[in-house]
Write an enzyme that holds these catalytic residues in place. Structure first.
Site, PDB file in Angstrom:
ATOM      1  CG  HIS A  71      -1.620   1.325   1.436  1.00  0.00           C
ATOM      2  ND1 HIS A  71      -2.473   1.914   0.536  1.00  0.00           N
ATOM      3  CD2 HIS A  71      -1.521   2.191   2.498  1.00  0.00           C
ATOM      4  CE1 HIS A  71      -2.873   3.082   1.022  1.00  0.00           C
ATOM      5  NE2 HIS A  71      -2.318   3.274   2.202  1.00  0.00           N
ATOM      6  CG  HIS A 113       1.305   6.999   4.302  1.00  0.00           C
ATOM      7  ND1 HIS A 113       1.683   6.190   3.260  1.00  0.00           N
ATOM      8  CD2 HIS A 113       0.028   6.648   4.601  1.00  0.00           C
ATOM      9  CE1 HIS A 113       0.668   5.395   2.930  1.00  0.00           C
ATOM     10  NE2 HIS A 113      -0.344   5.647   3.723  1.00  0.00           N
ATOM     11  CD  GLU A 156      -3.381   5.739  11.289  1.00  0.00           C
ATOM     12  OE1 GLU A 156      -4.526   5.298  11.229  1.00  0.00           O
ATOM     13  OE2 GLU A 156      -2.947   6.635  10.551  1.00  0.00           O
ATOM     14  CG  ASP A 157      -1.436   1.364  10.503  1.00  0.00           C
ATOM     15  OD1 ASP A 157      -2.304   1.591  11.369  1.00  0.00           O
ATOM     16  OD2 ASP A 157      -1.587   1.633   9.305  1.00  0.00           O
ATOM     17  CG  ASP A 162      -3.566   6.865   2.520  1.00  0.00           C
ATOM     18  OD1 ASP A 162      -3.359   5.651   2.376  1.00  0.00           O
ATOM     19  OD2 ASP A 162      -4.172   7.346   3.497  1.00  0.00           O
ATOM     20  CG  ASP A 202     -22.852  17.633 -23.664  1.00  0.00           C
ATOM     21  OD1 ASP A 202     -23.647  16.793 -23.223  1.00  0.00           O
ATOM     22  OD2 ASP A 202     -22.709  18.761 -23.181  1.00  0.00           O
TER      23      ASP A 202
END
Length: 743
Positions: free
Chosen positions: A48, A72, A76-77, A139, A259
């Site tokens: 990812h 990134h 957090e993870d 992301d 269109d």
């Protein structure tokens, strides 16, 4: 999955000065940090951030941004901390990664509150360094591309958030290609049936049209070449969501859309744009109302182009966007087109940063958005303000001096006034559109010249919020309303405190109140804060007097707070401080000058009250003061709460023209014409019926309970006397709250 050397080669392909060591280090660190983590798709989690980095290489972003993309999610993870990232990669990349990290372990009551706080943090980080937004958008784009692996309910929630927040953000930053893909991916999840229907229709059109797209491209290219205009012409099919939005906006069916295809004409110079437009309009008939010049009037996201629609080859409607290569680059990549700044020697700036140029419209808008973050007092308000600011369709209006103001479609002069300046909006009382007076709720159109008429005495009505559509206007109106209410309560609090001090033989002094604030034991910063609390009933006046060290007996020999009660009139019981004064001595009473004053006063609905009657007030915390006549039986409910009693006195000049409500009860005979006799008296005496309720009082009578608007007690008594003289009127009485007092 892209290999390490492939990523480095992609970055160095557009930026030969890119730091290869930095990219390699970030790649290896992120891969090890995520270790054996797996995505919902079953792929290694590291795939990812790697795909996010790949998306950003297509936008030709600098090496620091690519490294931040790889890292990134590590804070957090994983167990990684910002301190570690700063030690290994420096403060610049650590700041970028931290700006992308959600707020963890935040004790918030709802998911909406959590979403608002995370969005608030993200936008503040974006305002400091726009690269945070670019990584976040990449992301979200990769997450949307792989959203099919998530639970259905989660997919719809994420898609809606993308449609509401991230796709418009991409658009406001000028990144049209990313915005369109985010919108289309979201649309597929939010309304799968509509997406499928439009996609199938486009497929059939493709098959039916054959080489039509290529033929129109060729015809346009040849026509421009014949006139010595060097241009590249590209045809493209509109995306399903773009088609759906147009169907919704114009209220037409899919079969009525003509269109479906659009064409871009890329030339070298601005002069070439207008020359190309001229030759196109000479060759094919232009469709009226479909011309827009965003070169002369750029959009707020810095988008520049000429839009026109003509009846082109094969009598097909052809939408054209004519622009230079530089304009095309900005239209596709938006703020990412500023990705690598060069110094005077053409080398990349030492820190690699690229804050947007000060003259950038997108930069100014982003700073403005961050400025209004503080206006929302709740997560709901904050999200609303943010979403309202992320509009796409615009109208361009002008001030009398010729300054251009861009507003969302559907905006009113109220929005225009606040777009010029908050003070202009707050003091707005009227407007002229193209030289003519117009209502403030008029919907503005492209090219309108708007002149705002102001008055220093004006306060924006709370009702304006329903007519404003921009976040800035709504936020300012709410703030002004809150401030007006606060001033009302502070005014009432001052009146209450002044009277309390007067009863103790003291005069009000703001300096003494300010000196007493620390002794109140509350987080009160200014005297106005304390007065507002007193006016709202959340702080007792005796507590303020105690903090001010005011001592002594109230006038009349007794203290102001409490004491025995005694009867006044037929059914009135007041705290001693009020009851001791007769109807003549009202020096300590707060004057009531009508209902449109600056005090938060209202008249009790169950009785009414009119000038000329003895009145008192009951203070209800957070709601202000309710005015009661002294005969109101409802007052007995407050016998044990003397602190809530406020001494009031009418101060309404005769012939003021203002009416006040009085509730009366009239018993009439059940005969033809009885009600007509009653209403005839009201009409002849210039009274107005605000409310009327009629109930059977028995086989021979009807009871009318009427809220009657009159000027004063003399006016009311005259009406009641005339009513009694009518043959079909049995009785007339004032309503006292739970029974009637015969007059």
């Amino acid at each position: 999955m892209m290999r390490q050397y492939e990523l480095v080669e992609r970055v160095q392909g557009y930026d030969p000065d890119a730091d290869e060591t930095l990219l390699n280090k970030a790649y290896v660190y992120a891969m090890r940090a995520h270790g054996s983590q797996i995505r919902a798709s079953g792929d290694p989690y590291f795939s990812h951030p790697l795909e996010v980095a790949a998306i950003l290489t297509n936008l030709k972003l600098d090496d620091a941004t690519i490294a931040a993309a790889l890292l990134h999610d590590v804070i957090e993870d994983t167990e990684t901390t910002r301190h570690e990232i700063e030690d290994l990669f420096g403060p610049e990349i650590a700041s970028l990664v931290d700006g992308l990290t959600k707020i963890k372990r935040l004790d918030l009551a709802t998911k909406e509150a959590a979403q608002a706080e995370n969005l608030r943090k993200l936008l503040v980080a974006i305002s400091k360094d726009i690269r945070v937004l670019l990584v976040k958008l990449a992301d979200r784009l990769h997450n949307m591309r792989t959203i099919e692996h998530m639970r259905p309910d989660k997919r719809v929630r994420i898609a809606q958030e993308t449609m509401d927040i991230y796709a418009p953000l991409a658009g406001r930053m000028g990144m049209q290609q990313m915005r369109e893909e985010l919108e289309d991916l979201s649309f597929r999840e939010i309304n799968p049936e509509a997406h499928r229907t439009i996609s199938e229709r486009l497929k059939r059109l493709r098959e039916e049209s054959g080489d039509l797209l290529r033929e129109i491209e060729q015809a346009l290219s040849e026509k421009l070449a014949e006139n010595d205009i060097e241009a590249a012409v590209y045809g493209r099919e509109k995306r399903p969501y773009s088609i759906w939005r147009k169907m919704e906006r114009k209220q037409i069916s899919l079969g009525q859309l003509s269109d479906i295809f659009g064409f871009r004409v890329i030339v070298e110079t601005i002069d070439g744009c207008y020359r190309a437009l001229g030759f196109v309009h000479q060759s094919w008939r232009a469709v009226p109302g479909r011309f827009k010049d965003y070169i002369s009037n750029p959009k707020q996201n810095d988008y520049r182009s000429i839009h026109t629609t003509v009846i082109g080859p094969h009598r097909k409607r052809v939408e054209l966007q004519i622009r230079t290569r530089e304009m095309h680059e900005i239209a596709e990549r938006g703020v990412a087109a500023h990705a690598i700044y060069k110094d005077a020697d053409g080398k990349r700036a030492a820190n690699g940063a690229f804050p947007l140029p000060k003259e950038s419209n997108a930069y100014r808008w982003l700073r403005h958005l961050v400025d209004i973050l503080s206006e929302g007092e709740s997560p709901k308000e904050f999200l609303e303000h943010t979403k309202l600011e992320l509009f796409q369709d615009q109208v361009f209006c002008f001030t009398p001096k010729g300054d251009l103001i861009a507003l969302p479609r559907g905006a009113t002069p109220i929005d225009f006034a606040y777009a010029v300046h908050t003070d202009i909006g707050d003091s707005c009382v009227g407007c002229r559109i193209n030289g003519r007076h117009a209502p403030l709720i008029t919907e503005l159109e492209n090219g309108d010249e708007v002149e705002i008429v102001c008055s220093k005495a004006q306060t924006p009505p709370a009702a304006w919020e329903a007519f404003a559509i921009t976040g800035k206007a709504r936020a300012a109106i709410r703030r002004a309303t809150r401030m007006a209410v606060r001033r009302q309560y502070a005014g009432l609090g001052r009146e209450i405190l002044e009277r309390a001090l007067e009863r103790h033989g003291h005069r009000y002094s703001e300096e003494e109140v300010a000196a007493a604030l620390p002794r109140l034991g509350l987080k009160i910063q200014t005297p106005e804060d304390a007065l507002a609390l007193v006016g709202r009933g959340e702080l007792a006046s005796r507590d303020v007097l105690s903090a001010m060290k005011v001592e002594g007996e109230a006038q009349g020999g007794r203290r102001a707070s409490g004491g025995p009660l005694r009867s006044i009139g037929k059914a009135m019981r007041l705290p001693a401080v009020l009851s001791r004064r007769g109807t003549e001595d009202r020096r300590g009473a707060i004057p009531v000058r009508g209902l449109n004053n600056t005090l938060p006063l209202k008249i009790a609905r169950d009785t009414g009250a009119v000038p000329g009657e003895r009145i008192v007030g009951i203070l209800t915390p957070g709601e202000g003061v309710t005015i009661y006549p002294i005969f109101a039986r409802t007052l007995k409910n407050f016998d044990d709460e003397p602190d809530r009693w406020i001494d009031l006195a009418w101060d309404v000049p005769e012939n003021s023209g203002q009416r006040f409500p009085a509730r009366i009860k009239v018993a009439i005979h059940n005969e033809v014409g009885a009600l007509a006799q009653v209403t005839q008296v009201f009409g002849e005496n210039d009274a107005n019926i605000e409310h009327l309720n009629m109930e059977a009082g028995g086989p021979d009578f009807f009871d009318l309970e009427i809220v009657l608007e009159v000027y004063d007690v003399k006016h009311l008594n005259r009406i009641m006397t005339e009513l009694k003289r009518k043959s079909l009127v049995s009785s007339v009485a004032r309503v006292t709250g739970d029974s009637a007092s015969q007059s």
